[in-house]
Design a protein around this motif. Structure first.
Motif, PDB file in Angstrom:
ATOM      1  N   ARG A   1      -0.400  48.925 -23.580  1.00  0.00           N
ATOM      2  CA  ARG A   1      -1.900  49.085 -23.380  1.00  0.00           C
ATOM      3  C   ARG A   1      -2.605  47.876 -22.672  1.00  0.00           C
ATOM      4  N   ILE A   2      -1.864  46.795 -22.921  1.00  0.00           N
ATOM      5  CA  ILE A   2      -2.280  45.373 -22.138  1.00  0.00           C
ATOM      6  C   ILE A   2      -1.732  45.306 -20.761  1.00  0.00           C
ATOM      7  N   THR A   3      -0.780  46.204 -20.590  1.00  0.00           N
ATOM      8  CA  THR A   3       0.173  45.905 -19.040  1.00  0.00           C
ATOM      9  C   THR A   3      -0.592  47.197 -18.286  1.00  0.00           C
ATOM     10  N   GLU A   4      -1.443  48.010 -18.891  1.00  0.00           N
ATOM     11  CA  GLU A   4      -1.788  49.042 -17.942  1.00  0.00           C
ATOM     12  C   GLU A   4      -3.298  48.883 -17.979  1.00  0.00           C
TER      13      GLU A   4
ATOM     14  N   LEU B   1     -12.838  38.079  -6.316  1.00  0.00           N
ATOM     15  CA  LEU B   1     -12.565  39.245  -5.000  1.00  0.00           C
ATOM     16  C   LEU B   1     -11.930  38.353  -4.029  1.00  0.00           C
ATOM     17  N   ARG B   2     -10.731  38.752  -3.640  1.00  0.00           N
ATOM     18  CA  ARG B   2      -9.864  38.080  -2.738  1.00  0.00           C
ATOM     19  C   ARG B   2     -10.136  38.780  -1.511  1.00  0.00           C
ATOM     20  N   LEU B   3     -10.341  38.085  -0.279  1.00  0.00           N
ATOM     21  CA  LEU B   3     -10.247  38.618   0.983  1.00  0.00           C
ATOM     22  C   LEU B   3      -9.085  38.083   1.867  1.00  0.00           C
ATOM     23  N   HIS B   4      -8.290  38.899   2.167  1.00  0.00           N
ATOM     24  CA  HIS B   4      -7.030  38.292   2.843  1.00  0.00           C
ATOM     25  C   HIS B   4      -6.070  39.473   3.304  1.00  0.00           C
ATOM     26  N   PRO B   5      -5.705  39.251   4.356  1.00  0.00           N
ATOM     27  CA  PRO B   5      -4.594  40.318   4.845  1.00  0.00           C
ATOM     28  C   PRO B   5      -3.555  41.012   3.920  1.00  0.00           C
ATOM     29  N   SER B   6      -2.998  39.940   3.102  1.00  0.00           N
ATOM     30  CA  SER B   6      -1.962  40.277   2.153  1.00  0.00           C
ATOM     31  C   SER B   6      -2.187  41.185   0.971  1.00  0.00           C
ATOM     32  N   VAL B   7      -3.714  41.392   0.737  1.00  0.00           N
ATOM     33  CA  VAL B   7      -4.178  41.855  -0.377  1.00  0.00           C
ATOM     34  C   VAL B   7      -3.693  43.447  -0.518  1.00  0.00           C
ATOM     35  N   ASN B   8      -3.221  43.767  -1.397  1.00  0.00           N
ATOM     36  CA  ASN B   8      -2.693  45.003  -1.958  1.00  0.00           C
ATOM     37  C   ASN B   8      -2.937  45.393  -3.299  1.00  0.00           C
ATOM     38  N   LEU B   9      -2.738  46.584  -3.699  1.00  0.00           N
ATOM     39  CA  LEU B   9      -2.930  47.161  -5.317  1.00  0.00           C
ATOM     40  C   LEU B   9      -2.114  46.095  -6.143  1.00  0.00           C
ATOM     41  N   GLY B  10      -0.863  45.788  -5.799  1.00  0.00           N
ATOM     42  CA  GLY B  10      -0.019  45.100  -6.602  1.00  0.00           C
ATOM     43  C   GLY B  10      -0.290  43.465  -6.785  1.00  0.00           C
ATOM     44  N   ILE B  11      -1.082  43.061  -5.841  1.00  0.00           N
ATOM     45  CA  ILE B  11      -1.632  41.564  -5.786  1.00  0.00           C
ATOM     46  C   ILE B  11      -2.884  41.680  -6.855  1.00  0.00           C
ATOM     47  N   ILE B  12      -3.556  42.572  -6.706  1.00  0.00           N
ATOM     48  CA  ILE B  12      -4.814  42.443  -7.483  1.00  0.00           C
ATOM     49  C   ILE B  12      -4.494  42.790  -8.925  1.00  0.00           C
ATOM     50  N   LYS B  13      -3.505  43.686  -9.034  1.00  0.00           N
ATOM     51  CA  LYS B  13      -3.103  43.988 -10.504  1.00  0.00           C
ATOM     52  C   LYS B  13      -2.396  42.674 -11.213  1.00  0.00           C
ATOM     53  N   PHE B  14      -1.621  41.985 -10.233  1.00  0.00           N
ATOM     54  CA  PHE B  14      -1.072  40.747 -10.994  1.00  0.00           C
ATOM     55  C   PHE B  14      -2.144  39.683 -11.052  1.00  0.00           C
TER      56      PHE B  14
ATOM     57  N   GLU C   1       4.733  41.411  -7.261  1.00  0.00           N
ATOM     58  CA  GLU C   1       4.165  40.297  -7.861  1.00  0.00           C
ATOM     59  C   GLU C   1       3.685  40.734  -9.400  1.00  0.00           C
ATOM     60  N   PHE C   2       3.199  41.884  -9.549  1.00  0.00           N
ATOM     61  CA  PHE C   2       2.566  42.383 -10.629  1.00  0.00           C
ATOM     62  C   PHE C   2       3.953  42.384 -11.693  1.00  0.00           C
ATOM     63  N   ILE C   3       5.102  42.745 -11.523  1.00  0.00           N
ATOM     64  CA  ILE C   3       6.281  42.894 -12.203  1.00  0.00           C
ATOM     65  C   ILE C   3       6.699  41.480 -12.662  1.00  0.00           C
ATOM     66  N   GLN C   4       6.700  40.474 -11.668  1.00  0.00           N
ATOM     67  CA  GLN C   4       6.967  39.190 -11.980  1.00  0.00           C
ATOM     68  C   GLN C   4       5.953  38.557 -13.022  1.00  0.00           C
ATOM     69  N   ALA C   5       4.353  38.694 -12.953  1.00  0.00           N
ATOM     70  CA  ALA C   5       3.540  38.315 -14.013  1.00  0.00           C
ATOM     71  C   ALA C   5       3.670  38.838 -15.088  1.00  0.00           C
ATOM     72  N   VAL C   6       3.940  40.168 -15.267  1.00  0.00           N
ATOM     73  CA  VAL C   6       4.247  40.687 -16.466  1.00  0.00           C
ATOM     74  C   VAL C   6       5.372  40.224 -17.242  1.00  0.00           C
TER      75      VAL C   6
END
Length: 448
Positions: free
Chosen positions: A51-54, A93-106, A20-25
């Motif tokens: 810098r803007i993608t990290e 702040l998203r509370l959902h079973p699908s949440v992982n680092l990639g989702i939060i980064k995107f 998801e993060f790669i898709q957004a970037v």
């Protein structure tokens, strides 16, 4: 290899486990090519794209809590503070079973540009947990929220990072988190937005994302010599954004015929009954089957793989308001075949890249979530202003400011697209307009 391609290659290899993060970037950087090529030497020398993608920092922590049976449960909490060049980090702040680092980064990456578009002084961030609030008692929700905030409180503050709600995080959850922050820090400050009206919340915040989506959609349609009144609309989702998008669309004279949840969808040819929908989803916290049981004109369909759901009907306007990647290429083809003219995103990245491209190639006016759903964070920033001034504005004052911001966003992204020879490409226009403001601030502040 050009600068954009170098950074895309870098991100794809470095963050290969975060699709998801790669898709957004990928979507953002590809649309920024004309801007980057015009300033390539300056941007490359200052490593602007790297810098803007990290993120500035990625915080991940354990959240232990005790359920009603006395069993200790453990979830994972996240806060990604992405970029604060133009103001404190701001994002839900998203509370959902699908949440992982990639989702939060995107989500945090998207938030940089969305917040920039509001013209308000807020940077980009996002957070959450893989905790699922559905089916939990109020005491269990409180136990989780207090544990979550005990750790999160170390990293946030009114002038540092101001979280808000998102999927799974409503007024109840924000209240429990605010109470714990206040208890730990001994501070009464506007560290969270989306608060209750009795302790610093803002009128119109609940309605803001849905209303803002319609204010932008109305302006888009008007600027194409058309009128939203009389239009038939498909909406996905039945949460906060969807409910108030439906309400405002019908106030503006449109007829909304669909909504959905995780188990299925409603088609109501006579138009969605907003008050009934609120009762089912906000009061009873029930499934849409209860809506269908209470309204004879409504048809309920259980969700099955491969079906187009709310996107299979003949509509003029489509407003995806549920979650990421819910509208794919086949759905886009179905909508175009049925004559859709306008698609505006109420959720974060709900349309896949190939679906977006299909809409654009077939003459559909498409506005992405960075612009179209910015009303929520804009009103959160207005809540921050009220907290700082120790004031409370009327609903009409906040709603008027929200409408002005959303109309301004449409014209800003329209002008940015035209400036770079991409008239009508509102995705590129949003990315360019948001990016230019952030980069100007980054360059002015040196290497940091």
């Amino acid at each position: 290899m050009g600068y954009v391609d170098e950074v895309l290659d870098l991100v794809s290899k470095r963050d290969a486990s975060q699709p998801e993060f790669i898709q957004a970037v990928t979507e953002v950087l590809n649309s920024l090519r004309p801007v980057v090529e015009k300033n390539e030497e300056l941007y490359r020398k200052n490593a602007i794209l790297e810098r803007i993608t990290e993120p500035d920092r990625q915080i991940m922590f354990r959240v232990p809590w005790v359920d009603d049976n006395g069993q200790v449960q453990v979830n994972r909490g996240f806060r990604v503070q992405f970029n604060n060049a133009i103001g404190p980090y701001k994002g839900g702040l998203r509370l959902h079973p699908s949440v992982n680092l990639g989702i939060i980064k995107f989500l945090g990456f998207e938030q940089i540009f969305k917040n920039s578009l509001t013209t308000l002084p807020i940077g980009g961030g996002k957070g959450g947990s893989d905790f699922n609030p559905k089916g939990k008692s109020d005491r269990e929700i409180m136990a989780f929220c207090q544990s979550f905030m005990t750790e999160l409180a170390k990293y946030i503050g009114a002038d540092i990072d101001v979280p808000a709600g998102d999927i799974g995080t409503g007024a109840r959850e924000i209240g429990f988190m605010f109470g714990q922050y206040k208890r730990i820090k001994n501070l009464y400050e506007g560290v969270l937005t989306g608060k209750g009206l009795t302790y610093g919340g803002s009128l119109a915040r609940t309605q803001a994302t849905g209303y803002g989506l319609l204010y932008l959609t109305e302006e888009l349609i008007k600027c194409h010599s058309d009128n939203i009144a009389g239009k038939t609309v498909a909406v996905s989702g039945s949460g906060n954004v969807a409910i108030y998008a439906i309400e405002k669309a019908q106030q503006l004279g449109a007829k909304v015929v669909t909504c959905s949840d995780s188990t299925g969808w409603i088609y109501d040819e006579s138009g969605i009954d907003v008050e009934l929908l609120k009762e089912v989803k906000e009061v009873k916290r029930a499934r849409l089957t209860e809506y269908a049981a209470a309204k004879p004109s409504a048809q309920y369909f259980e969700k099955k793989n491969g079906e187009h759901g709310v996107w299979q009907y003949k509509v003029d306007v489509a407003l995806p308001c549920a979650t990421q990647n819910e509208l794919d290429l086949e759905d886009a083809k179905a909508l175009v075949a049925n004559g859709v003219k306008y698609v505006c995103e109420g959720a974060n990245m709900p349309t896949t890249i190939d679906a977006t491209e299909y809409f654009q190639a077939n003459g559909v006016c498409f506005v992405g979530g960075k612009a179209a759903n910015a009303g929520g964070v804009a009103t959160s920033a207005l809540e921050m202003s009220q907290n700082s001034e120790r004031l409370s504005w009327t609903f009409e004052e906040v709603d008027s400011k929200l409408k002005k911001i959303m109309v301004g966003i449409y014209h800003n992204i329209d002008e940015a697209a035209k400036e770079y020879g991409m008239e009508g490409n509102y995705v590129a226009g949003a990315n360019i307009a948001g990016f230019k403001k952030v980069v100007e601030a980054m360059l002015a502040q040196g290497v940091c």
